[in-house]
Write a protein that holds these residues in place. Structure first.
Motif, short mmCIF file in Angstrom:
data_model
loop_
_atom_site.label_atom_id
_atom_site.label_comp_id
_atom_site.label_asym_id
_atom_site.label_seq_id
_atom_site.Cartn_x
_atom_site.Cartn_y
_atom_site.Cartn_z
N PHE A 1 -12.57 4.19 0.72
CA PHE A 1 -11.81 3.82 -0.44
C PHE A 1 -11.09 2.71 -0.27
CE2 PHE A 1 -9.28 6.13 2.68
CZ PHE A 1 -8.15 5.66 2.90
N ASN B 1 -8.79 4.59 -4.77
CA ASN B 1 -8.81 6.07 -4.43
C ASN B 1 -8.27 6.71 -5.65
OD1 ASN B 1 -8.78 8.42 -3.15
ND2 ASN B 1 -6.84 8.26 -2.17
N ASN C 1 -4.66 5.30 -6.79
CA ASN C 1 -4.70 4.82 -5.77
C ASN C 1 -3.77 5.39 -4.53
OD1 ASN C 1 -7.04 2.95 -6.27
ND2 ASN C 1 -5.39 1.71 -7.44
N PRO D 1 -4.35 8.17 1.40
CA PRO D 1 -4.40 9.69 1.92
C PRO D 1 -3.90 9.78 3.21
CG PRO D 1 -6.43 8.37 2.02
CD PRO D 1 -5.32 7.52 1.37
N SER E 1 -0.56 1.15 -5.96
CA SER E 1 -0.82 2.36 -5.31
C SER E 1 0.65 3.11 -5.65
CB SER E 1 -0.76 2.22 -3.85
OG SER E 1 -0.88 3.29 -3.21
N ASP F 1 -0.22 10.55 -0.56
CA ASP F 1 -0.60 11.88 -1.09
C ASP F 1 0.24 12.67 -0.45
OD1 ASP F 1 -2.11 14.25 -1.55
OD2 ASP F 1 -3.93 13.42 -1.12
#
Length: 254
Positions: free
Chosen positions: A9, A25, A29, A32, A64, A68
């Motif tokens: 990613f 991602n 974005n 992760p 971004s 996550d």
């Protein structure tokens, strides 16, 4: 032009010694995991392509939207593993901050949480008119975890940084410029070309050795004791005198 991908990613592109690293991602974005990239990848890329500058940006509309949250929640019962990942993520941002070349975060749309921490590790930030910034972690019962509480005060002072982090409020591009959090505002969708032009503007007609020596010397003022930084400046200066100083006739023609 050369392209490659790492870890699925993050993509890399080099054009005329300026590299672009793009976070890809999903629409937001999200990051992760903290150690989303090995810092050695950046160092190898810098040397292999003889980069004089790097642009970090996000694919699509967002820079971004940060970490996550599902990933963070999944580590609640395994803090030691998450701590290891977090330390590697901090090391990555330290690597970005200490690169001996020009680094620019090219920001559009949302730049929140971990995304903002990545942007703060760059030397410069160029944002579109619609860019917005926030550390929303306080509304979730947590706090920034990849040195946002360290880098933000260093940019704008302790009290203002504390207010922004504790409140979790959103900051628009105009306020970000007034606070010194970004360096330029550009029209929507113009952030990456503007970042490229910005790097070229500073580095045109400068040798790679000269660019890296100047950036390294300035970086040293943040990361070394004063006497060590001054000593390193002398070493870098003398190296340029021996290897890059133009003869008098060339200087007169330039």
């Amino acid at each position: 032009m050369e392209k490659e991908k790492s870890q699925g990613f993050v993509s890399f592109e080099t054009v005329d010694q300026i590299g672009t690293m793009t976070i890809q991602n999903g629409k937001q974005n999200k990051i992760p995991q903290p150690d989303f990239l090995d810092g050695q990848v950046l160092l190898n890329w810098m040397e292999r392509d003889e980069l004089k500058g790097i642009i970090i940006t996000g694919a699509g509309r967002y820079f971004s939207n940060g970490a996550d949250l599902n990933m963070i929640r999944s580590h609640r019962e395994n803090s030691s593993s998450f701590c290891n990942s977090l330390q590697k993520g901090k090391s990555l941002l330290n690597t970005i901050e200490r690169l001996p070349l020009v680094t620019v975060a090219a920001i559009s749309g949302i730049c929140f949480g971990g995304g903002w921490e990545i942007a703060l590790s760059c030397q410069f930030r160029i944002a579109t008119e619609s860019a917005i910034f926030a550390f929303p972690e306080s509304g979730l019962g947590i706090m920034p975890g990849m040195d946002g509480t360290f880098r933000l005060p260093r940019k704008i002072g302790k009290s203002k940084a504390l207010e922004i982090i504790l409140s979790g409020r959103t900051i628009g591009a105009e306020e970000a410029l007034e606070l010194g959090l970004i360096d330029r505002i550009v029209p929507n969708k113009a952030h990456v070309p503007a970042a490229r032009a910005f790097i070229d503007e500073m580095t045109r007609d400068r040798s790679l050795r000269q660019i890296r020596s100047i950036v390294q010397a300035v970086n040293n003022t943040l990361f070394l004791a004063a006497e060590d930084a001054q000593r390193e400046e002398s070493i870098l200066f003398l190296d340029l005198v021996q290897n890059e100083l133009l003869p008098e006739e060339a200087r007169e023609q330039s």
